[in-house]
Design an enzyme around this catalytic site. Structure first.
Site, PDB file in Angstrom:
ATOM      1  N   ASP A 170     -12.952   5.368  -6.585  1.00  0.00           N
ATOM      2  CA  ASP A 170     -11.991   4.523  -5.892  1.00  0.00           C
ATOM      3  C   ASP A 170     -10.717   5.104  -6.537  1.00  0.00           C
ATOM      4  OD1 ASP A 170     -10.860   2.652  -4.337  1.00  0.00           O
ATOM      5  OD2 ASP A 170     -11.872   0.960  -5.278  1.00  0.00           O
ATOM      6  N   ASP A 230      -9.425  -0.907   3.796  1.00  0.00           N
ATOM      7  CA  ASP A 230     -10.955  -1.770   3.809  1.00  0.00           C
ATOM      8  C   ASP A 230     -11.247  -2.191   5.146  1.00  0.00           C
ATOM      9  OD1 ASP A 230     -10.909  -0.982   1.073  1.00  0.00           O
ATOM     10  OD2 ASP A 230     -10.804  -3.167   0.181  1.00  0.00           O
TER      11      ASP A 230
HETATM   12  C1  GAL Z   1     -11.190  -1.087  -2.732  1.00  0.00           C
HETATM   13  C2  GAL Z   1     -12.216  -0.361  -1.726  1.00  0.00           C
HETATM   14  C3  GAL Z   1     -13.218  -1.304  -1.566  1.00  0.00           C
HETATM   15  C4  GAL Z   1     -13.937  -1.946  -2.962  1.00  0.00           C
HETATM   16  C5  GAL Z   1     -12.780  -2.439  -3.642  1.00  0.00           C
HETATM   17  C6  GAL Z   1     -13.142  -2.798  -5.075  1.00  0.00           C
HETATM   18  O1  GAL Z   1     -10.130   0.057  -3.015  1.00  0.00           O
HETATM   19  O2  GAL Z   1     -11.823   0.405  -0.923  1.00  0.00           O
HETATM   20  O3  GAL Z   1     -14.351  -0.794  -0.990  1.00  0.00           O
HETATM   21  O4  GAL Z   1     -14.443  -0.890  -3.615  1.00  0.00           O
HETATM   22  O5  GAL Z   1     -11.806  -1.357  -3.918  1.00  0.00           O
HETATM   23  O6  GAL Z   1     -12.161  -3.532  -5.810  1.00  0.00           O
END
Ligand code: GAL
Length: 400
Positions: A148, A203
């Protein structure tokens, strides 16, 4: 002479290190990820149940392979030697034991971390620990890493992801590398040799076409994501995929919308990563997810991402060239009412200029197969007539 050989060896060694593991995702990865339904409320029992469900529900048989734990699997601090530690309450037997369980079912295991100092949910990130973390994942027999982009002040995305790729390579265990920097730095332009898939937007959320703001960022419904990134198909192919995000099938949209969402992810050659609770999924949800004829379109070995052929009167038509001169074609009813189609094949020049592939209905009669109803619908020698419910799809395979 000795020095010469040493230099050659060194250069060769560096060159070898600077590669991702090839041959790992020749078709888009298929699997499940914990985030969309469970966020950080994850534990060993849940993961074992999901692995069991992969087998019981026919998901493994349909091709799903990876079970990926997202954010929240770690303890809040590294140990005194700087190693990541699995949360001892959530995962009392540790990650190696869980990996063994998943592998014993013939499945593969993925974990999440982040290029920044902390993950998005505040757990220890990999910044400065990349090689140590990669070695730990390899020792736990991890098969997939989602990486991430939170808390990455002053980091450059390409460099940060290359560092982790090199660390994984040096740890010597083939691990699929899933880049998750939300499309902010256009990874499709630089990540082909870095990762096997890269997220293309922020997301996803479980709605047809909404956008929900959270202050500095937004979540996007299915069609918001598709429309934002419909023009980057040239960058996807075997081993390097545009990732349209984990799916929301079974998470609250109607069955028709779920069918459309699933059809579109397959047409886009996106990884198919389920994000629902498989322990209480409805029959209809599972029927959609295990549809082998639909999945075959996604897993086609040409690996060409489909595209919008037309969009008129609330009817979207998407096409995707397949191996053996076959085609997938998906009609989506975007309107709020049922629609009737009467499609004359001879009146449309269907083709993919980018890949120089054309549907030649003037000289060749193609058979038309309905992939959701598992029915043959005749051939392209006569008009295609059908009714499609609101937000539903008619998904076809055309073959000679
Ligand atoms: C976001 C990511 C999500 C999930 C989340 C977890 O940045 O896009 O898919 O992984 O973090 O905190």
């Amino acid at each position: 002479m000795k020095n010469y050989f040493l230099t050659v060896l060194l250069v060769f060694g560096l060159y070898c290190n600077a590669q991702k593991f090839e041959g790992l995702a020749q078709t888009p990865p298929l699997g499940w990820n914990s985030w969309n339904t469970f966020a950080t409320n994850i534990n060993e029992e849940l993961v074992k149940d999901i692995a069991d469900k992969f087998v019981e529900l026919g998901l493994k048989d349909a091709g799903y392979e990876y079970i990926v734990l997202d954010d929240g699997w770690m303890a809040k601090e590294r140990d005194t030697e700087g190693n990541l530690v699995a949360d001892p309450i959530k995962f009392p037997n540790g990650m190696k034991a869980l990996a063994n369980y998943i592998h014993s079912k013939g499945l593969k295991f993925g974990l999440y971390n982040c290029a920044g100092s902390k993950t998005c949910a505040g757990y220890p990130g990999s910044r400065g620990y990349e090689y140590q973390d990669a070695r730990l994942y390899a020792s736990w027999h991890i098969d997939y890493l989602k990486y991430d982009w939170c808390n990455t002040e002053k980091l450059k995305a390409e460099g940060a992801y290359i560092t982790m790729r090199d660390a994984l390579k040096e740890a010597k265990r083939p691990i699929v590398f899933s880049i998750c920097e939300w499309g902010d730095n256009e990874p499709w332009k630089w990540a082909k040799d870095v990762g096997h898939l890269w997220r293309v937007t922020g997301d996803i959320i479980n709605c047809w076409d909404c956008e929900i703001g959270h202050g500095s960022w937004s979540s996007f419904g299915v069609w918001k994501i598709i429309n934002m990134r419909k023009d980057i198909r040239t960058f996807a192919g075997p081993g390097h995929w545009n990732d349209f995000d984990m799916m929301e099938v079974g998470n609250g949209m109607t069955d028709a919308e779920d069918r459309s969402h699933f059809a579109m992810w397959t047409m886009l050659a996106s990884p198919l990563i389920m994000g629902n609770d498989l322990r209480n999924a409805s029959k209809e949800t599972i029927k959609t997810l295990v549809n082998k004829e639909v999945i075959a379109v996604n897993q086609d070995k040409l690996g060409i991402q489909g595209f919008r052929f037309s969009n008129e009167n609330n009817l979207e038509i998407w096409i995707k060239p397949l191996a053996n001169d076959e085609w997938a074609m998906t009609f989506v009813n975007m309107s709020d009412t049922i629609t009737t189609i009467n499609f004359n094949w001879n009146k449309h020049d269907i083709g993919d200029n980018l890949n120089n592939r054309f549907l030649n209905v003037k000289n060749i009669i193609y058979k038309v197969r309905d992939l959701y109803n598992h029915k043959d619908l005749g051939t392209t020698s006569r008009n295609l007539k059908a009714e499609i419910d609101s937000h539903d799809v008619l998904m076809l395979r055309l073959s000679k």
